[in-house]
Scaffold this motif. Structure first.
Motif, PDB file in Angstrom:
ATOM      1  N   LYS A 168       0.828  -1.211   0.000  1.00 18.90           N
ATOM      2  CA  LYS A 168       0.000   0.000   0.000  1.00 18.90           C
ATOM      3  C   LYS A 168       0.861   1.260   0.000  1.00 18.90           C
ATOM      4  N   VAL A 169       2.034   1.202   0.643  1.00 13.11           N
ATOM      5  CA  VAL A 169       2.923   2.372   0.652  1.00 13.11           C
ATOM      6  C   VAL A 169       3.970   2.293  -0.463  1.00 13.11           C
ATOM      7  N   GLY A 170       3.804   1.312  -1.364  1.00 11.09           N
ATOM      8  CA  GLY A 170       4.660   1.237  -2.540  1.00 11.09           C
ATOM      9  C   GLY A 170       6.023   0.632  -2.318  1.00 11.09           C
ATOM     10  N   LEU A 171       6.151  -0.251  -1.316  1.00 14.99           N
ATOM     11  CA  LEU A 171       7.468  -0.816  -0.995  1.00 14.99           C
ATOM     12  C   LEU A 171       7.426  -2.339  -0.879  1.00 14.99           C
ATOM     13  N   ALA A 172       6.598  -2.967  -1.689  1.00 14.49           N
ATOM     14  CA  ALA A 172       6.445  -4.425  -1.605  1.00 14.49           C
ATOM     15  C   ALA A 172       7.773  -5.156  -1.795  1.00 14.49           C
ATOM     16  N   GLU A 173       8.669  -4.576  -2.578  1.00 13.85           N
ATOM     17  CA  GLU A 173       9.929  -5.251  -2.891  1.00 13.85           C
ATOM     18  C   GLU A 173      10.968  -5.121  -1.779  1.00 13.85           C
ATOM     19  N   LYS A 174      10.632  -4.401  -0.700  1.00 13.09           N
ATOM     20  CA  LYS A 174      11.617  -4.109   0.354  1.00 13.09           C
ATOM     21  C   LYS A 174      11.430  -4.939   1.617  1.00 13.09           C
ATOM     22  N   GLU A 175      10.618  -5.997   1.568  1.00 16.03           N
ATOM     23  CA  GLU A 175      10.302  -6.701   2.804  1.00 16.03           C
ATOM     24  C   GLU A 175      11.519  -7.352   3.457  1.00 16.03           C
ATOM     25  N   THR A 176      12.522  -7.739   2.680  1.00 20.44           N
ATOM     26  CA  THR A 176      13.698  -8.393   3.268  1.00 20.44           C
ATOM     27  C   THR A 176      14.847  -7.416   3.513  1.00 20.44           C
ATOM     28  N   ALA A 177      14.648  -6.151   3.170  1.00 23.01           N
ATOM     29  CA  ALA A 177      15.695  -5.151   3.380  1.00 23.01           C
ATOM     30  C   ALA A 177      15.763  -4.767   4.857  1.00 23.01           C
ATOM     31  N   TYR A 178      16.922  -4.228   5.260  1.00 23.02           N
ATOM     32  CA  TYR A 178      17.092  -3.691   6.601  1.00 23.02           C
ATOM     33  C   TYR A 178      16.994  -2.166   6.529  1.00 23.02           C
ATOM     34  N   PRO A 179      16.614  -1.516   7.640  1.00 21.90           N
ATOM     35  CA  PRO A 179      16.419  -0.067   7.606  1.00 21.90           C
ATOM     36  C   PRO A 179      17.589   0.727   7.050  1.00 21.90           C
ATOM     37  N   ASP A 180      18.834   0.284   7.321  1.00 23.15           N
ATOM     38  CA  ASP A 180      19.974   1.068   6.835  1.00 23.15           C
ATOM     39  C   ASP A 180      20.178   0.937   5.322  1.00 23.15           C
ATOM     40  N   GLN A 181      19.374   0.086   4.684  1.00 20.60           N
ATOM     41  CA  GLN A 181      19.425  -0.046   3.223  1.00 20.60           C
ATOM     42  C   GLN A 181      18.362   0.811   2.535  1.00 20.60           C
ATOM     43  N   LEU A 182      17.615   1.578   3.326  1.00 13.78           N
ATOM     44  CA  LEU A 182      16.517   2.383   2.802  1.00 13.78           C
ATOM     45  C   LEU A 182      16.850   3.869   2.846  1.00 13.78           C
ATOM     46  N   SER A 183      16.237   4.624   1.948  1.00 16.04           N
ATOM     47  CA  SER A 183      16.326   6.085   2.021  1.00 16.04           C
ATOM     48  C   SER A 183      15.437   6.583   3.160  1.00 16.04           C
ATOM     49  N   GLY A 184      15.578   7.850   3.514  1.00 14.38           N
ATOM     50  CA  GLY A 184      14.757   8.419   4.571  1.00 14.38           C
ATOM     51  C   GLY A 184      13.273   8.352   4.238  1.00 14.38           C
ATOM     52  N   GLY A 185      12.937   8.642   2.985  1.00 17.45           N
ATOM     53  CA  GLY A 185      11.539   8.581   2.577  1.00 17.45           C
ATOM     54  C   GLY A 185      10.981   7.177   2.655  1.00 17.45           C
ATOM     55  N   GLN A 186      11.801   6.190   2.278  1.00 15.87           N
ATOM     56  CA  GLN A 186      11.371   4.799   2.370  1.00 15.87           C
ATOM     57  C   GLN A 186      11.189   4.379   3.823  1.00 15.87           C
ATOM     58  N   LYS A 187      12.098   4.812   4.704  1.00 13.22           N
ATOM     59  CA  LYS A 187      11.967   4.493   6.127  1.00 13.22           C
ATOM     60  C   LYS A 187      10.658   5.039   6.690  1.00 13.22           C
ATOM     61  N   GLN A 188      10.323   6.263   6.310  1.00 20.45           N
ATOM     62  CA  GLN A 188       9.099   6.848   6.844  1.00 20.45           C
ATOM     63  C   GLN A 188       7.861   6.133   6.294  1.00 20.45           C
ATOM     64  N   ARG A 189       7.934   5.720   5.033  1.00 16.64           N
ATOM     65  CA  ARG A 189       6.814   4.957   4.478  1.00 16.64           C
ATOM     66  C   ARG A 189       6.674   3.600   5.176  1.00 16.64           C
ATOM     67  N   VAL A 190       7.784   2.978   5.531  1.00 18.70           N
ATOM     68  CA  VAL A 190       7.741   1.742   6.305  1.00 18.70           C
ATOM     69  C   VAL A 190       7.125   2.014   7.681  1.00 18.70           C
ATOM     70  N   ALA A 191       7.488   3.140   8.288  1.00 15.77           N
ATOM     71  CA  ALA A 191       6.939   3.493   9.594  1.00 15.77           C
ATOM     72  C   ALA A 191       5.424   3.680   9.512  1.00 15.77           C
ATOM     73  N   ILE A 192       4.943   4.263   8.417  1.00 14.04           N
ATOM     74  CA  ILE A 192       3.501   4.412   8.221  1.00 14.04           C
ATOM     75  C   ILE A 192       2.856   3.032   8.057  1.00 14.04           C
ATOM     76  N   ALA A 193       3.478   2.179   7.252  1.00 15.63           N
ATOM     77  CA  ALA A 193       2.951   0.819   7.063  1.00 15.63           C
ATOM     78  C   ALA A 193       2.911   0.065   8.386  1.00 15.63           C
ATOM     79  N   ARG A 194       3.927   0.274   9.214  1.00 16.49           N
ATOM     80  CA  ARG A 194       3.960  -0.388  10.527  1.00 16.49           C
ATOM     81  C   ARG A 194       2.760   0.038  11.372  1.00 16.49           C
ATOM     82  N   SER A 195       2.438   1.321  11.358  1.00 13.82           N
ATOM     83  CA  SER A 195       1.259   1.795  12.094  1.00 13.82           C
ATOM     84  C   SER A 195      -0.016   1.198  11.512  1.00 13.82           C
ATOM     85  N   LEU A 196      -0.085   1.114  10.179  1.00  9.12           N
ATOM     86  CA  LEU A 196      -1.291   0.578   9.538  1.00  9.12           C
ATOM     87  C   LEU A 196      -1.496  -0.897   9.856  1.00  9.12           C
ATOM     88  N   CYS A 197      -0.416  -1.604  10.124  1.00  8.56           N
ATOM     89  CA  CYS A 197      -0.525  -3.031  10.433  1.00  8.56           C
ATOM     90  C   CYS A 197      -1.341  -3.295  11.702  1.00  8.56           C
TER      91      CYS A 197
END
Length: 251
Positions: free
Chosen positions: A130-159
């Motif tokens: 939903k936040v456009g990061l389906a391909e990042k499920e096996t990535a670690y946070p330090d492999q993400l950009s700041g924008g991607q990290k925040q989108r993951v944080a939003i997805a975490r809340s939505l979960c």
């Protein structure tokens, strides 16, 4: 109980002799997006933190999703219910660096909601897409950009499938070119009918997406209303000065 998602009356918050919120009144209706704006130190982040009881109030009444946070002895069950129903997205992402993206997303559903692993993972993948990061499920946070990290944080809340989402300046830690991708996700959530309170300096987002703008100044709500009216035709001198500093234009 009130029908509003969030209701507050004569809400006060003090730190020793410092009065941060000085008896403010307001409410946020279900499905409404309220942008809370104001200068640093005006009390906007404190107000947001009161909504999910990261801060306890000093006086007045505060009811969030029919849970009365004014009660001096809020039960552990009510607090757990509040935290499950009210999601929070912070400035600094707060992802666990040693966990993959999917592990970050599934932790709370497994621990708090007691979801089976497979169900939690299915939910995590759904919101990651939903936040456009389906391909990042096996990535670690330090492999993400700041924008991607925040989108993951939003997805975490939505979960947690919250009924209300709180955002505390979610784009302030991002490089300017990454802000748009986070605001796009928030815009989509607004279109889906999510109840949201957003502390932000993004005036275009407030004007285009918010149902209402609330301007805080020195611990009081100085002006509130339709975003286009408030932001294009501010009545108070303090709001005019604030908008001039933010936009660089004379209002």
């Amino acid at each position: 109980m009130t029908e509003a998602a969030i209701y507050f009356a004569n809400l006060q918050k003090n730190y020793d002799n410092l009065s941060v919120l000085q008896g403010i009144n307001g409410q946020i209706q279900r499905g409404e997006v309220v942008a809370i704006i104001g200068s640093s130190g005006c009390g906007k982040s404190t107000l947001l933190r009161c909504f999910n009881r990261l801060e306890t109030i000093s006086g007045g009444q505060l009811v969030v999703n029919n849970i009365d946070l004014s009660l001096p002895n809020l039960s552990a069950q009510s607090l757990q219910q509040l935290r499950a129903q009210v999601g929070m997205v912070f400035q600094q992402f707060n992802l666990y660096p040693h966990m993959t993206v999917l592990e970050n997303l599934t932790l709370s559903p497994r621990k708090v909601l007691r979801l089976p692993v497979a169900e939690a993972q299915e939910r995590g993948r759904f919101y990651l897409a939903k936040v456009g990061l389906a391909e990042k499920e096996t990535a670690y946070p330090d492999q993400l950009s700041g924008g991607q990290k925040q989108r993951v944080a939003i997805a975490r809340s939505l979960c947690m499938q919250p009924q209300i989402l709180l955002f505390d300046e979610p784009t302030s830690a991002l490089d300017p070119e990454l802000v748009g991708e986070v605001l796009h996700v928030m815009r989509t959530l607004a279109e889906d009918g999510m109840t949201m309170a957003v502390v932000t300096h993004e005036m275009q987002f407030a004007r285009d997406v918010a149902s209402r703008v609330m301007f805080l100044n020195q611990g009081v709500v100085e002006e509130t209303g339709d975003p286009r009216d408030v932001l294009q035709h501010p009545q108070s001198e303090r709001l005019q000065a604030f908008l001039s500093r933010i936009t660089g234009l004379t209002v």
